[in-house]
Design a protein around this motif. Structure first.
Motif, short mmCIF file in Angstrom:
data_model
loop_
_atom_site.label_atom_id
_atom_site.label_comp_id
_atom_site.label_asym_id
_atom_site.label_seq_id
_atom_site.Cartn_x
_atom_site.Cartn_y
_atom_site.Cartn_z
N ARG A 173 0.83 -1.22 0.00
CA ARG A 173 0.00 0.00 0.00
C ARG A 173 0.86 1.26 0.00
N CYS A 174 2.00 1.22 0.69
CA CYS A 174 2.84 2.41 0.79
C CYS A 174 3.53 2.75 -0.53
N LEU A 175 3.47 1.82 -1.50
CA LEU A 175 4.10 2.08 -2.80
C LEU A 175 3.09 2.51 -3.86
N VAL A 176 1.80 2.52 -3.51
CA VAL A 176 0.77 2.86 -4.50
C VAL A 176 0.96 4.26 -5.06
N GLU A 177 1.08 5.25 -4.20
CA GLU A 177 1.23 6.63 -4.68
C GLU A 177 2.56 6.87 -5.38
N PRO A 178 3.70 6.41 -4.80
CA PRO A 178 4.97 6.57 -5.52
C PRO A 178 4.96 5.90 -6.89
N LEU A 179 4.30 4.75 -6.98
CA LEU A 179 4.24 4.03 -8.26
C LEU A 179 3.36 4.77 -9.26
N LYS A 180 2.26 5.32 -8.78
CA LYS A 180 1.39 6.10 -9.67
C LYS A 180 2.11 7.34 -10.19
N THR A 181 2.85 8.00 -9.32
CA THR A 181 3.63 9.18 -9.74
C THR A 181 4.67 8.80 -10.78
N HIS A 182 5.34 7.68 -10.53
CA HIS A 182 6.35 7.18 -11.47
C HIS A 182 5.73 6.88 -12.83
N LEU A 183 4.57 6.23 -12.84
CA LEU A 183 3.92 5.86 -14.09
C LEU A 183 3.39 7.08 -14.84
N THR A 184 3.05 8.13 -14.12
CA THR A 184 2.64 9.37 -14.78
C THR A 184 3.78 9.93 -15.63
N LEU A 185 4.99 9.88 -15.09
CA LEU A 185 6.17 10.35 -15.83
C LEU A 185 6.48 9.44 -17.01
N VAL A 186 6.35 8.13 -16.78
CA VAL A 186 6.62 7.17 -17.85
C VAL A 186 5.61 7.36 -18.99
N LYS A 187 4.35 7.58 -18.62
CA LYS A 187 3.30 7.76 -19.63
C LYS A 187 3.52 9.03 -20.44
N ALA A 188 3.95 10.09 -19.78
CA ALA A 188 4.21 11.35 -20.49
C ALA A 188 5.30 11.15 -21.54
N ARG A 189 6.35 10.42 -21.19
CA ARG A 189 7.42 10.14 -22.15
C ARG A 189 6.91 9.24 -23.27
N HIS A 190 6.08 8.27 -22.92
CA HIS A 190 5.52 7.37 -23.92
C HIS A 190 4.64 8.13 -24.93
N ASN A 191 3.81 9.04 -24.43
CA ASN A 191 2.95 9.84 -25.31
C ASN A 191 3.78 10.71 -26.26
N ALA A 192 4.88 11.23 -25.72
CA ALA A 192 5.77 12.05 -26.57
C ALA A 192 6.39 11.21 -27.67
N GLU A 193 6.74 9.97 -27.35
CA GLU A 193 7.33 9.08 -28.35
C GLU A 193 6.31 8.68 -29.41
N LEU A 194 5.05 8.50 -29.00
CA LEU A 194 4.01 8.15 -29.96
C LEU A 194 3.86 9.25 -31.02
N LYS A 195 3.96 10.49 -30.58
CA LYS A 195 3.86 11.61 -31.52
C LYS A 195 5.01 11.62 -32.51
N GLU A 196 6.14 11.02 -32.11
CA GLU A 196 7.31 10.95 -32.99
C GLU A 196 7.32 9.67 -33.83
#
Length: 321
Positions: A173-196
């Motif tokens: 449970r203590c890793l839920v928020e840190p993991l969500k924050t991490h995935l938000t950053l990963v998704k932003a990079r993924h979306n940028a790559e999709l545009k490329e």
């Protein structure tokens, strides 16, 4: 000499047909090459038990390898003869397997785990916390996909773990928020790559044909992607792979050194510590077995030995004096 590349191609083909990992493919091919080189490039069809025994003996005596390494070499050669050359092995019973020494796993105390984890930061810290908090193996964490993290149920689905088995383990449970924050950053990079026009990842077991758009979907992305692109050795395509496990191993080793802990611990030690600490807290051994993915409860039973204190919980007479 001309037959050597063709033979290795056959080994690779059989390994891929059986959906073995790229690591197994590399290791098995290396053992086959070493075996052929050891016997002056004779073809394996011309050899048998005596040559296999000589090769394995040389590994043990001259190279001084461990029993597990020796057995790995034997497994590669048996795969070569059975699956690739499709030869009967009447001499199989004559090949002596090295006996693995029975050793207790290194286990860290809760305080030691906390000290080590405190020395790590960023995605390495998050990965190490998952190792300890879920009991996953290092490569299971590295290969974890976004779709297999269930925040609602608080669990992680591990696909094709050791022995090609799926299992479910706990998401702390203590890793839920840190993991969500991490995935938000990963998704932003993924979306940028999709545009490329990039953003695709490797899909196992020909799933790429079943799901043509799968490699670009967010669900199939790695939770811990690599910083840069790399070339897939099988397809030859440049794509983003998962985080290199060596980064975690090096960071973990450096963290232990900074804490002054003298135990010979590795990232895998966090998995041992996970199991031991669960049993110490009174958790049922069958539950721990399922979380670890052990086929036999006897494998899990080794952690009950680690629980013992001072020689099977015996009070030393010196402490009574």
């Amino acid at each position: 000499m001309d037959g050597k590349p063709r033979l290795l191609d056959q080994v690779r083909e059989q390994i891929r047909l059986k959906h073995y990992s790229i690591r197994t493919e590399y290791v098995y091919c290396e053992w086959v090459k070493r075996f052929i080189r050891f016997h002056s490039y004779r073809h394996p069809e011309e050899m048998g038990a005596a040559e296999v025994e000589a090769f394995l003996s040389d590994l043990a005596v001259r190279k001084n390898v461990s029993a597990s390494t020796q057995n790995q070499a034997l497994a590669a050669l048996l795969f070569l003869y059975k699956q690739v050359l499709q030869l009967d092995l009447p001499w199989l019973g004559e090949v002596v397997r090295a006996k693995k020494p029975s050793r207790l796993p290194v286990v860290l105390s809760l305080a030691e785990v906390q000290q080590i984890l405190a020395q790590l930061d960023g995605e390495i810290a998050l990965a190490a916390n998952l190792l300890y908090g879920s009991g996953m193996r290092l490569m299971e964490v590295m290969r974890l996909r976004v779709k297999d993290v269930d925040f609602m149920r608080g669990e992680i689905l591990i696909r094709d773990g050791k022995g090609m088995k799926d299992r479910v383990t706990v998401l702390p449970r203590c890793l839920v928020e840190p993991l969500k924050t991490h995935l938000t950053l990963v998704k932003a990079r993924h979306n940028a790559e999709l545009k490329e026009g990039r953003g695709d990842v490797y899909l196992p077991f020909a799933l790429e044909r079943k799901y043509p758009n799968g490699p670009w979907s967010w669900a199939w992305q790695y939770v811990f992607p690599a910083a840069g692109l790399s070339v897939d050795p099988r397809s030859g395509r440049a794509r983003r792979h998962h985080l290199d496990e060596k980064r975690v191993q090096r960071a973990f080793k450096a963290a232990i050194k900074r804490t002054g802990i003298v135990k010979l611990a590795t990232p895998h030690t966090l998995r041992h510590s996970f199991a031991t600490h669960l049993l110490e807290s009174g958790q049922d051994i069958r539950t721990v077995q399922e979380l670890l993915g052990h086929a036999d409860v006897k494998t899990t039973m080794i952690y009950t030995h680690v629980l013992n204190r001072g020689g099977l919980a015996v009070l030393s007479p010196l402490d009574r004096a």
